[in-house]
Design a protein around this motif. Structure first.
Motif, mmCIF file in Angstrom:
data_model
loop_
_atom_site.group_PDB
_atom_site.id
_atom_site.type_symbol
_atom_site.label_atom_id
_atom_site.label_comp_id
_atom_site.label_asym_id
_atom_site.label_seq_id
_atom_site.Cartn_x
_atom_site.Cartn_y
_atom_site.Cartn_z
ATOM 1 N N GLY A 58 39.665 32.004 38.924
ATOM 2 C CA GLY A 58 40.578 31.768 37.807
ATOM 3 C C GLY A 58 41.531 30.638 38.163
ATOM 4 O O GLY A 58 41.549 30.165 39.307
ATOM 5 N N GLN A 60 44.953 30.824 36.839
ATOM 6 C CA GLN A 60 46.319 31.318 36.668
ATOM 7 C C GLN A 60 46.894 31.733 38.014
ATOM 8 O O GLN A 60 46.167 31.996 38.976
ATOM 9 N N ALA A 62 48.828 33.857 41.019
ATOM 10 C CA ALA A 62 48.448 35.149 41.593
ATOM 11 C C ALA A 62 49.108 36.322 40.881
ATOM 12 O O ALA A 62 48.541 37.410 40.803
ATOM 13 N N THR A 67 45.312 37.394 36.274
ATOM 14 C CA THR A 67 44.867 37.721 37.629
ATOM 15 C C THR A 67 44.906 39.218 37.879
ATOM 16 O O THR A 67 43.989 39.790 38.483
ATOM 17 N N GLU A 71 41.710 41.746 38.828
ATOM 18 C CA GLU A 71 41.685 42.779 39.868
ATOM 19 C C GLU A 71 41.321 44.137 39.288
ATOM 20 O O GLU A 71 40.597 44.923 39.908
ATOM 21 N N VAL A 89 38.360 38.280 43.954
ATOM 22 C CA VAL A 89 39.144 37.538 42.964
ATOM 23 C C VAL A 89 39.838 36.351 43.629
ATOM 24 O O VAL A 89 40.563 36.508 44.610
ATOM 25 N N PRO A 91 42.341 33.467 42.430
ATOM 26 C CA PRO A 91 43.169 32.881 41.372
ATOM 27 C C PRO A 91 43.711 31.507 41.753
ATOM 28 O O PRO A 91 43.343 30.927 42.785
#
Length: 357
Positions: A58, A60, A62, A67, A71, A89, A91
């Protein structure tokens, strides 16, 4: 909410991990990558499926709600797949800017990308229309559009042309507002102001129709671009205005609600199809449920972020209905010209506007 976001920022330890073994029982790798195919997870046996690790990227920050929802998706995918799916993940553009990540998903060098629905238009010409300012009347209008045959056709075209499947489109963002350094009272106040916009033609055309200059700046570099005077403004959902700290350099937020969009979960279709039928269903359900969670959380986050910004001295300007209508009419006139030029299919702008009327 503020504490949750701060906690997420401090505790986030992210690992980027690329491919992955796929399910060995090819009899299970059915056409479940087709959104119309469904598998009953309650009766599905995951014991024969190999464990897979998927990277979800992503752009954006954290602590952004996007985000946090990624998660959440990772947690749900693990639970629903009997622990056979792990999602890492990444970010804050750790894997590159949005364009690079969309291209990586298309190539199959990245499994998942999570960001704005407007990236559909990078590959699907007709989807450009959805980034015209003031196309959608309100949240209900936009929700109906996301469930429409028009949107489904856009997503099918993306899969056919680029091998990228949208596995969830229901992560509805807060409406986008303009962040700038002065109060806006008329169209004349926009003239000459340079706005950061993504590299999407209809964003640029909409801003230009309003008299704004535009500059393409990577999302993660926008704060610095405003601070250094490369641009005078940007536009963003309310929660991202806070998490990206744009308000610190501008102190004015103009609540135009000029774009309604959603966050989408984009996945390489071949990699999706290489998972077992149960894993595919688990992943799609996880993405959808994370979207429902996100939509509710972002409303709460937007309200709380606005209050924090107000407390820190940011001025929020609400425009008159007359001015909003004038802005919408100017953009609609430009949309009519672009449609005649063949930027998207004839009649599509009006067809989308008519949904729900």
């Amino acid at each position: 909410m503020k504490n949750r976001m701060i906690s997420a920022l401090l505790s986030m330890a992210l690992v980027t991990s690329m491919l992955m073994g796929c399910g060995s029982d090819t009899s299970k790798n059915t056409a479940a990558s087709d959104p119309s195919v469904s598998t009953d997870l309650e009766s599905y046996d995951f014991s024969q499926d190999e464990k897979v690790v998927l990277t979800a990227g992503g752009i954006q920050s954290a602590e952004d709600t996007v985000t946090l929802a990624m998660e959440k998706m990772a947690e749900l995918a693990s639970e629903k797949s009997g622990g056979t799916i792990q999602i890492s993940v990444s970010p804050a553009a750790q894997l590159g800017d949005a364009t690079s990540q969309m291209e990586a998903v298309s190539l199959g060098t990245q499994e998942i990308f999570v960001d704005a629905s407007s990236w559909l238009s990078t590959f699907v010409d007709d989807a450009l229309v959805t980034s015209m300012f003031f196309l959608f009347r309100d949240e209900d209008h936009f929700s109906r559009f996301l469930q429409s045959d028009i949107e489904r056709e856009f997503e099918d075209q993306l899969a056919d042309k680029e091998g990228v499947r949208v596995i969830a489109n229901n992560w509805q963002r807060s409406p986008r507002s303009i962040v700038c350094k002065k109060q806006i009272n008329s169209l004349d106040d926009l003239a000459g102001m340079k706005m950061r916009v993504p590299d999407i033609k209809t964003y640029m055309e909409s801003a230009g129709a309003l008299g704004l200059g535009t500059a393409q700046v990577a999302w993660g570099e926008t704060y610095l671009a405003i601070q250094q005077g490369v641009v005078d403004s940007c536009e963003s959902p309310m929660d991202s205005i806070y998490t990206m700290k744009f308000y610190e350099t501008t102190k004015h937020v103009v609540e135009t609600e000029h774009i309604r969009d959603s966050v989408m979960v984009y996945m390489n279709e071949s990699i999706l199809g290489g998972l077992s039928a149960g894993q595919q269903q688990a992943l799609k359900e996880a993405a959808q449920e994370a979207g429902e969670w996100y939509t509710e959380q972002v409303k709460e986050a937007s309200t709380e972020c606005k209050k924090i910004m107000e407390d820190e001295g940011t001025v929020f300007d609400s425009l008159s209905e007359k001015l909003i209508q004038s802005m919408a009419e100017v953009v609609a006139a430009r949309a009519e010209e672009l449609e005649k030029e063949g930027l998207w299919s004839e009649g599509l702008f009006a067809k989308i506007q008519a949904i729900g009327q």
